[in-house]
Motif scaffolding. Structure first.
Motif, short mmCIF file in Angstrom:
data_model
loop_
_atom_site.label_atom_id
_atom_site.label_comp_id
_atom_site.label_asym_id
_atom_site.label_seq_id
_atom_site.Cartn_x
_atom_site.Cartn_y
_atom_site.Cartn_z
N ASN A 163 -5.91 26.18 6.84
CA ASN A 163 -5.53 27.43 7.48
C ASN A 163 -4.18 27.27 8.13
OD1 ASN A 163 -5.84 26.50 10.32
ND2 ASN A 163 -7.99 26.25 9.73
N PRO A 164 -3.54 28.36 8.49
CA PRO A 164 -2.17 28.27 9.03
C PRO A 164 -2.08 27.46 10.32
CG PRO A 164 -2.69 30.52 8.34
CD PRO A 164 -3.98 29.75 8.28
N ASP A 165 -3.16 27.36 11.08
CA ASP A 165 -3.12 26.64 12.35
C ASP A 165 -3.39 25.15 12.21
OD1 ASP A 165 -2.52 28.90 13.83
OD2 ASP A 165 -4.63 29.47 14.00
N TYR A 166 -3.70 24.72 11.01
CA TYR A 166 -3.91 23.28 10.80
C TYR A 166 -2.63 22.52 11.13
CZ TYR A 166 -4.84 18.84 8.43
OH TYR A 166 -5.01 17.50 8.15
N ARG A 167 -2.75 21.46 11.90
CA ARG A 167 -1.57 20.68 12.31
C ARG A 167 -1.47 19.41 11.46
NH1 ARG A 167 0.99 22.48 16.85
NH2 ARG A 167 -0.14 24.07 18.05
N ILE A 168 -0.28 19.19 10.95
CA ILE A 168 -0.04 18.04 10.09
C ILE A 168 -0.34 16.75 10.85
CG2 ILE A 168 1.63 16.89 8.58
CD1 ILE A 168 0.93 19.82 7.84
N THR A 169 -1.01 15.82 10.17
CA THR A 169 -1.35 14.56 10.82
C THR A 169 -1.04 13.40 9.89
OG1 THR A 169 -3.10 13.39 12.01
CG2 THR A 169 -3.73 14.53 9.99
N VAL A 170 -1.09 12.19 10.42
CA VAL A 170 -0.82 10.97 9.64
C VAL A 170 -1.76 10.89 8.45
CG1 VAL A 170 -0.86 8.45 9.70
CG2 VAL A 170 0.05 9.74 11.66
N GLY A 171 -1.16 10.58 7.25
CA GLY A 171 -1.97 10.45 6.05
C GLY A 171 -2.00 11.70 5.19
N VAL A 203 3.05 19.61 13.46
CA VAL A 203 3.57 20.91 13.04
C VAL A 203 2.45 21.72 12.40
CG1 VAL A 203 5.21 22.10 11.54
CG2 VAL A 203 5.89 19.97 12.70
N LYS A 204 2.36 23.00 12.74
CA LYS A 204 1.35 23.86 12.14
C LYS A 204 1.64 24.06 10.66
CE LYS A 204 -0.06 26.56 16.18
NZ LYS A 204 -0.21 27.95 16.74
N ASN A 205 0.57 24.12 9.88
CA ASN A 205 0.74 24.29 8.43
C ASN A 205 1.53 25.55 8.11
OD1 ASN A 205 0.29 23.92 5.63
ND2 ASN A 205 -1.47 25.30 5.72
N PHE A 233 10.09 24.58 9.01
CA PHE A 233 10.46 23.40 9.77
C PHE A 233 11.24 22.40 8.90
CE2 PHE A 233 9.55 19.13 11.40
CZ PHE A 233 9.88 19.27 12.74
N VAL A 234 10.74 22.14 7.69
CA VAL A 234 11.42 21.20 6.78
C VAL A 234 12.76 21.78 6.33
CG1 VAL A 234 11.28 20.04 4.54
CG2 VAL A 234 9.27 20.12 6.04
N LEU A 235 12.78 23.09 6.02
CA LEU A 235 14.01 23.72 5.55
C LEU A 235 15.13 23.62 6.59
CD1 LEU A 235 15.46 25.34 3.35
CD2 LEU A 235 14.53 27.44 4.39
N ARG A 236 14.82 23.73 7.87
CA ARG A 236 15.84 23.60 8.91
C ARG A 236 16.47 22.21 8.90
NH1 ARG A 236 12.11 26.47 12.13
NH2 ARG A 236 11.54 24.55 13.24
N ASN A 258 23.80 25.98 -0.66
CA ASN A 258 23.50 25.72 -2.07
C ASN A 258 22.35 24.76 -2.31
OD1 ASN A 258 25.67 27.39 -2.82
ND2 ASN A 258 27.13 25.67 -2.80
N VAL A 259 21.55 24.47 -1.27
CA VAL A 259 20.32 23.68 -1.45
C VAL A 259 19.17 24.43 -0.78
CG1 VAL A 259 19.11 21.52 -0.96
CG2 VAL A 259 21.53 21.49 -1.59
N ARG A 260 18.16 24.61 -1.58
CA ARG A 260 16.97 25.28 -1.05
C ARG A 260 15.79 24.31 -1.06
NH1 ARG A 260 17.30 31.25 -3.98
NH2 ARG A 260 19.39 31.79 -3.18
N ALA A 261 14.77 24.58 -0.17
CA ALA A 261 13.64 23.66 -0.03
C ALA A 261 12.32 24.44 0.06
CB ALA A 261 13.82 22.78 1.19
N TYR A 262 11.29 23.81 -0.48
CA TYR A 262 9.94 24.37 -0.35
C TYR A 262 8.99 23.21 -0.05
CZ TYR A 262 5.47 26.57 -1.42
OH TYR A 262 4.18 27.03 -1.34
N ALA A 263 8.27 23.30 1.09
CA ALA A 263 7.32 22.25 1.50
C ALA A 263 5.92 22.85 1.58
CB ALA A 263 7.71 21.65 2.84
N ASN A 264 4.96 22.16 0.98
CA ASN A 264 3.59 22.67 0.93
C ASN A 264 2.61 21.52 1.19
OD1 ASN A 264 1.38 24.44 0.27
ND2 ASN A 264 1.23 23.30 -1.66
#
Length: 542
Positions: free
Chosen positions: A64-72, A110-112, A118-121, A130-136
């Motif tokens: 879900n969007p509120d899931y926070r990224i964790t180690v692993g 970071v929240k999902n 966040f990564v794009l910044r 001229n560089v675009r990013a997508y993180a999933n």
């Protein structure tokens, strides 16, 4: 019919009143050798159907969007434009992912839903254009979680940090039906409490806290505190848990909903070593306090298959009996265990339906008396003054008389067919102690109880009570017998030995003399006084 030979029953004589705040059902202290435990109901524990493999066979890998990224965790990163890159990156032990040409980016916490921005910044801080990013987020961290406490198979179980606690509980075989709690579930991390969970919220509302579990987290199932069984006319018969020393029926019915047509509750429970049974309208029963082990059956009043009858007095055994609908008095008497001092000849039966009829009859008599007093027309000024004073006195009497509430006694005496009388739900049977005294009550100087002496006359007993008071009716006495029957004795027999008429346990009732200028008022008041006196075993002054 052996029990009825000592009873003496005259069906049709109906007497008895009780105090307004008397309880619907009396209770009796159980014999020390008798168990006060109510047999456990066979209804399922509320929530036990949760753990049948539906959760452990379907691990949750979505986010879900509120899931926070964790180690692993595994993050899929795509860069295109002036610079191209595509890979799945693991969040390292420092909480970072390494982005080529950019360096480490700290994503832990970071929240999902905010991950891509966040990564794009960070990418644009190096590649200005001229560089675009997508993180999933592709996969969460595999974890191993301890499950312990009152579960069937405590142990260490594999899963993902995104899996719910239901997944791990189901993997452990579920909560133990006999001892585990569905409302005391704790998630512990190290020596700290991470979350307390009440699974009833999930069962009734679908509410489940979003937890991210880590390696070594522990799910602990506490011991069951208390539970009550709710069955009958409910949407789901179940044994329901609660915290604290007691609960209320209304709170339990928020968990297992009543049938819309349920309108009565039969409640059986043990309080202070006393087994109690009651049958109450549902609205009245909602505030009833329930203690651990209580059993509640909701019923529709037109769908009763069994009845509850309470018993008290000189008996051993349970304080209430559940009998099939259509059971007779003899069916109940054959199950009773009398004590040695029980007076089986004076068994008393009290019935709610009779009490209602008695109350209605008393109210009609009082209404008629009030109408008689209020509508009488005086002929002279002298009569008007006397009538005003008399009316005030009658109104005061009526107000006091309305406080009497019928108890609904069905008098049992000398009828060999009494055993075939059908019992009603809520009946109350009392077996009194063999008595050795006679009471004198009402309009005497010293109302008292005296040792019974077959040689004494009514006149002797009145003298020992100090004699008649100034307001006494000295022309007639009423004897209320222990079995509920009555005898009326005229003045000419006051100095006679009454042989079998006066017996141990009887009450000699001295009625007040009714003084009124109106004959009809005198008759009406006298009738009401006698009715109340016989029913309450007390004399109302006039």
């Amino acid at each position: 019919m052996r029990n009825l030979k000592t009873l003496g029953v005259l069906l049709g004589l109906l007497t008895g009143f009780a105090l307004p705040n008397a309880q619907a059902l009396e209770t009796q202290l159980l014999d020390k050798n008798e168990s006060t435990e109510i047999p456990r109901s066979n209804v399922p524990v509320f929530g036990q159907s949760l753990f049948q493999g539906a959760f452990k066979d379907q691990p949750f890998s979505g986010f879900n969007p509120d899931y926070r990224i964790t180690v692993g965790d595994q993050i899929n990163l795509q860069l295109w434009g002036a610079y191209s890159f595509s890979a799945t990156l693991a969040v390292d032990p420092q909480g970072n992912i390494f982005v080529p040409e950019v360096g480490p980016v700290h994503v832990a916490g970071v929240k999902n839903g905010e991950l891509n921005d966040f990564v794009l910044r960070h990418v644009k801080s190096v590649f200005k254009k001229n560089v675009r990013a997508y993180a999933n987020l592709e996969a969460s961290q595999p974890v191993k979680v301890f499950v312990t406490g009152y579960v069937k198979n405590p142990g260490l179980y594999n899963g993902y940090s995104s899996d719910s606690i239901l997944y791990y509980l189901d993997s452990a075989g579920g909560i133990d039906r006999d001892s585990g709690s569905f409302i005391d579930v704790k998630v512990v991390r190290g020596d700290q409490l991470l979350q307390s969970v009440n699974l009833y919220n999930f069962l009734t509302k679908g509410s489940m806290p979003a937890l991210q579990l880590r390696n070594g987290d522990t799910i602990v199932i506490g011991a069951r505190n208390g539970a009550v069984s709710i069955e009958g006319a409910v949407q789901q018969a179940a044994e329901i848990e609660f915290n604290g020393p007691y609960t209320q029926l209304g709170e339990m019915l928020l968990v297992t909903k009543p049938d819309p047509q349920a309108n009565f509750a039969r409640i059986t429970q043990v309080i202070d070593d006393q087994q109690q049974a009651s049958y109450l309208p549902l609205e009245e029963a909602l505030n009833t306090v329930l203690y651990p082990g209580a059993r509640v059956e909701l019923v529709r009043d037109n769908d009763i298959k069994s009845i509850s009858v309470s018993v008290s007095g000189e008996l051993d055994g349970p304080a209430s009996y559940v009998l099939p609908y259509g059971a007779t008095l003899e069916d109940l008497l054959s199950q009773l265990q009398y004590r040695g001092n029980a007076d089986q000849s004076a068994v008393q039966l009290y019935r709610k339906s009779v009490a209602k009829k008695q109350r209605a009859a008393l109210e009609r008599s009082l209404d008629a008396l009030q109408m008689e007093v209020l509508t009488r027309q005086p002929n002279t000024e002298l009569e008007k003054g006397a009538q005003s004073e008399n009316a005030a006195m009658i109104q005061k009497f009526i107000a006091e008389a309305r406080k009497a509430h019928p108890r609904g006694q069905v008098v049992l005496a000398n009828n060999p067919n009494a055993g075939t009388m059908l019992l009603e739900d809520g009946d109350r049977l009392v077996v009194p102690l063999k008595n050795s005294t006679v009471s004198v009550v009402g309009e005497v100087i010293f109302p008292t109880s005296l040792v019974f002496n077959a040689r004494h006359t009514l006149e002797n007993y009145i003298e020992m009570a100090g004699g008649f008071s100034n307001n006494a009716n000295q022309d007639e006495l009423v004897i209320l017998h222990l079995d509920g029957t009555i005898s009326r004795v005229k003045k000419r027999k006051f100095d006679n030995r009454l042989k079998d008429i006066l017996r141990p346990g009887d009450e000699i009732m001295v009625m007040p003399e009714v003084r009124s200028s109106e004959l009809q008022v005198t008759k009406d008041v006298t009738e009401i006084l006698y009715r109340i006196a016989v029913g309450t075993a007390a004399v109302l002054s006039f």
